[in-house]
Design an enzyme around this catalytic site. Structure first.
Site, PDB file in Angstrom:
ATOM      1  N   GLY A  48      41.380 -43.236 -17.052  1.00 47.09           N
ATOM      2  CA  GLY A  48      41.181 -42.437 -15.844  1.00 47.09           C
ATOM      3  C   GLY A  48      40.536 -41.080 -16.014  1.00 47.09           C
ATOM      4  O   GLY A  48      39.850 -40.602 -15.118  1.00 47.09           O
ATOM      5  N   GLU A 102      44.452 -35.281 -18.376  1.00 49.23           N
ATOM      6  CA  GLU A 102      44.901 -36.428 -17.573  1.00 49.23           C
ATOM      7  C   GLU A 102      44.147 -36.440 -16.243  1.00 49.23           C
ATOM      8  O   GLU A 102      43.670 -35.401 -15.776  1.00 49.23           O
ATOM      9  CB  GLU A 102      46.394 -36.244 -17.364  1.00 49.23           C
ATOM     10  CG  GLU A 102      47.329 -37.362 -17.153  1.00 49.23           C
ATOM     11  CD  GLU A 102      47.001 -38.815 -17.328  1.00 49.23           C
ATOM     12  OE1 GLU A 102      45.845 -39.252 -17.199  1.00 49.23           O
ATOM     13  OE2 GLU A 102      47.976 -39.555 -17.508  1.00 49.23           O
ATOM     14  N   ASP A 103      43.984 -37.607 -15.654  1.00 52.80           N
ATOM     15  CA  ASP A 103      43.339 -37.670 -14.345  1.00 52.80           C
ATOM     16  C   ASP A 103      44.288 -37.231 -13.233  1.00 52.80           C
ATOM     17  O   ASP A 103      43.945 -36.447 -12.373  1.00 52.80           O
ATOM     18  CB  ASP A 103      42.793 -39.087 -14.064  1.00 52.80           C
ATOM     19  CG  ASP A 103      43.832 -40.190 -14.245  1.00 52.80           C
ATOM     20  OD1 ASP A 103      44.967 -39.912 -14.699  1.00 52.80           O
ATOM     21  OD2 ASP A 103      43.508 -41.358 -13.947  1.00 52.80           O
ATOM     22  N   ASP A 106      51.380 -38.361 -11.208  1.00 51.09           N
ATOM     23  CA  ASP A 106      51.981 -38.960 -10.022  1.00 51.09           C
ATOM     24  C   ASP A 106      53.498 -38.745 -10.110  1.00 51.09           C
ATOM     25  O   ASP A 106      54.004 -37.707  -9.715  1.00 51.09           O
ATOM     26  CB  ASP A 106      51.573 -40.435  -9.992  1.00 51.09           C
ATOM     27  CG  ASP A 106      52.013 -41.161  -8.738  1.00 51.09           C
ATOM     28  OD1 ASP A 106      52.087 -40.532  -7.674  1.00 51.09           O
ATOM     29  OD2 ASP A 106      52.279 -42.371  -8.814  1.00 51.09           O
ATOM     30  N   LYS A 134      50.370 -34.888  -7.669  1.00 46.30           N
ATOM     31  CA  LYS A 134      51.030 -35.168  -6.391  1.00 46.30           C
ATOM     32  C   LYS A 134      52.443 -34.601  -6.457  1.00 46.30           C
ATOM     33  O   LYS A 134      53.367 -35.314  -6.880  1.00 46.30           O
ATOM     34  CB  LYS A 134      51.102 -36.678  -6.160  1.00 46.30           C
ATOM     35  CG  LYS A 134      49.767 -37.370  -5.949  1.00 46.30           C
ATOM     36  CD  LYS A 134      49.985 -38.881  -5.819  1.00 46.30           C
ATOM     37  CE  LYS A 134      48.698 -39.632  -5.562  1.00 46.30           C
ATOM     38  NZ  LYS A 134      48.888 -41.095  -5.702  1.00 46.30           N
ATOM     39  N   PHE A 155      47.368 -42.576  -2.078  1.00 49.27           N
ATOM     40  CA  PHE A 155      46.557 -43.168  -3.136  1.00 49.27           C
ATOM     41  C   PHE A 155      45.107 -42.707  -3.046  1.00 49.27           C
ATOM     42  O   PHE A 155      44.516 -42.684  -1.972  1.00 49.27           O
ATOM     43  CB  PHE A 155      46.636 -44.695  -3.063  1.00 49.27           C
ATOM     44  CG  PHE A 155      46.135 -45.352  -4.315  1.00 49.27           C
ATOM     45  CD1 PHE A 155      46.904 -45.377  -5.461  1.00 49.27           C
ATOM     46  CD2 PHE A 155      44.874 -45.932  -4.350  1.00 49.27           C
ATOM     47  CE1 PHE A 155      46.440 -45.967  -6.628  1.00 49.27           C
ATOM     48  CE2 PHE A 155      44.398 -46.524  -5.501  1.00 49.27           C
ATOM     49  CZ  PHE A 155      45.184 -46.542  -6.646  1.00 49.27           C
ATOM     50  N   ASP A 162      41.023 -45.293 -10.434  1.00 48.80           N
ATOM     51  CA  ASP A 162      40.713 -46.654 -10.017  1.00 48.80           C
ATOM     52  C   ASP A 162      41.734 -47.237  -9.046  1.00 48.80           C
ATOM     53  O   ASP A 162      42.874 -46.790  -8.969  1.00 48.80           O
ATOM     54  CB  ASP A 162      40.684 -47.570 -11.240  1.00 48.80           C
ATOM     55  CG  ASP A 162      42.085 -47.818 -11.793  1.00 48.80           C
ATOM     56  OD1 ASP A 162      42.743 -46.830 -12.173  1.00 48.80           O
ATOM     57  OD2 ASP A 162      42.532 -48.984 -11.809  1.00 48.80           O
ATOM     58  N   ARG A 168      36.089 -46.419 -10.222  1.00 52.80           N
ATOM     59  CA  ARG A 168      36.015 -45.305 -11.179  1.00 52.80           C
ATOM     60  C   ARG A 168      34.653 -44.617 -11.153  1.00 52.80           C
ATOM     61  O   ARG A 168      34.521 -43.445 -11.478  1.00 52.80           O
ATOM     62  CB  ARG A 168      36.276 -45.787 -12.606  1.00 52.80           C
ATOM     63  CG  ARG A 168      37.663 -46.339 -12.845  1.00 52.80           C
ATOM     64  CD  ARG A 168      37.909 -46.475 -14.348  1.00 52.80           C
ATOM     65  NE  ARG A 168      39.038 -47.333 -14.671  1.00 52.80           N
ATOM     66  CZ  ARG A 168      40.303 -46.939 -14.709  1.00 52.80           C
ATOM     67  NH1 ARG A 168      40.614 -45.689 -14.391  1.00 52.80           N
ATOM     68  NH2 ARG A 168      41.271 -47.775 -15.034  1.00 52.80           N
TER      69      ARG A 168
HETATM   70  P1  IMP Z   1      52.680 -41.291 -13.524  1.00 54.96           P
HETATM   71  O1  IMP Z   1      53.153 -41.772 -14.857  1.00 54.96           O
HETATM   72  O2  IMP Z   1      53.536 -41.791 -12.404  1.00 54.96           O
HETATM   73  O3  IMP Z   1      52.521 -39.782 -13.462  1.00 54.96           O
HETATM   74  O4  IMP Z   1      51.295 -41.968 -13.240  1.00 54.96           O
HETATM   75  C1  IMP Z   1      50.155 -41.540 -13.815  1.00 54.96           C
HETATM   76  C2  IMP Z   1      49.102 -42.629 -13.801  1.00 54.96           C
HETATM   77  O5  IMP Z   1      49.197 -43.502 -12.656  1.00 54.96           O
HETATM   78  C3  IMP Z   1      47.749 -42.005 -13.737  1.00 54.96           C
HETATM   79  O6  IMP Z   1      47.260 -41.705 -15.030  1.00 54.96           O
HETATM   80  C4  IMP Z   1      46.930 -43.046 -13.002  1.00 54.96           C
HETATM   81  O7  IMP Z   1      46.414 -43.972 -13.930  1.00 54.96           O
HETATM   82  C5  IMP Z   1      47.914 -43.750 -12.108  1.00 54.96           C
HETATM   83  N1  IMP Z   1      47.839 -43.224 -10.709  1.00 54.96           N
HETATM   84  C6  IMP Z   1      48.791 -42.536 -10.064  1.00 54.96           C
HETATM   85  N2  IMP Z   1      48.431 -42.226  -8.813  1.00 54.96           N
HETATM   86  C7  IMP Z   1      47.183 -42.732  -8.656  1.00 54.96           C
HETATM   87  C8  IMP Z   1      46.243 -42.721  -7.552  1.00 54.96           C
HETATM   88  O8  IMP Z   1      46.465 -42.175  -6.447  1.00 54.96           O
HETATM   89  N3  IMP Z   1      45.058 -43.350  -7.775  1.00 54.96           N
HETATM   90  C9  IMP Z   1      44.750 -43.936  -8.961  1.00 54.96           C
HETATM   91  N4  IMP Z   1      45.598 -43.969 -10.006  1.00 54.96           N
HETATM   92  C10 IMP Z   1      46.804 -43.372  -9.861  1.00 54.96           C
HETATM   93 MG    MG Z   2      45.660 -42.719 -16.065  1.00 55.88          MG
END
Ligand code: IMP
Ligand code: MG
Length: 177
Positions: A48, A102-103, A106, A134, A155, A162, A168
């Protein structure tokens, strides 16, 4: 900008290319100032973050290195749940100033599992640069010093992010309609 479709879903324009570029350059300037003389090592988490990492790194004007890693998650044998491991990490991190790219943050689960694995390697410092976060979705204690945009718990795709592997390549960020 008009709406786009990725697979079966419709997305609306959310952050345009110029806004992204300006914010990423501002983050880079901050990092240039904070890490002057520290020769930081950027660790970009694939897939990402590749677009954000490229644009951010181009605007880094102090001596710095970058490496790309992939996080693989597998089920542990204990009740601790999934275990995240980094693939492609060849550099020694000892005494390095590390900035994880990081992208999006979440829930924060990914980084909350990965960052402690870096911390135990005797780094000089550890910071996180995330293009998006977020805040309303955050469930784990993850602190990112460099954040591009705080966004609502919806989202998004584009600029490296993606939906089921697609989207992407879109050069701006779009939000689910
Ligand atoms: P976390 O571990 O819940 O913080 O999730 C992080 C990962 O979930 C990111 O690196 C993304 O790959 C994916 N992700 C979370 N939210 C989104 C979104 O809105 N769009 C696309 N990918 C997301
Ligand atoms: Mg990611």
């Amino acid at each position: 900008m008009s709406n786009i479709k990725v697979l079966d879903l419709e997305f609306v324009p959310y952050i345009d290319e110029i806004t992204l570029a300006n914010r990423i350059n501002a983050l880079a300037q901050q990092i240039n100032n904070d890490f002057e003389g520290k020769n930081p090592l950027f660790l970009a988490i694939l897939n990402g973050s590749f677009m954000f990492a490229a644009d951010l790194f181009k605007a880094i004007h102090i001596p710095a290195q970058i490496s790309f890693i992939k996080l693989a998650s597998y089920k542990g044998t204990t009740s601790t749940g999934n275990i995240v491991t980094a693939i492609g990490l060849e550099e020694s991190l000892k005494d390095r100033h590390v900035i994880v790219i990081e992208d999006i943050i979440d829930t924060g689960k990914t980084l909350s599992e990965f960052l402690p694995q870096l911390s135990i390697q005797g780094l000089a410092s550890l910071e996180v640069a995330s293009l998006l976060i977020k805040p309303a979705a955050l469930q784990y204690d993850v602190k990112a010093k460099y954040v591009g945009f705080e966004i609502p718990n919806k989202f998004v795709v584009g600029f490296g992010l993606d939906y089921d592997g697609y989207g992407r390549n879109i050069p701006a960020i779009y939000q689910l309609k």
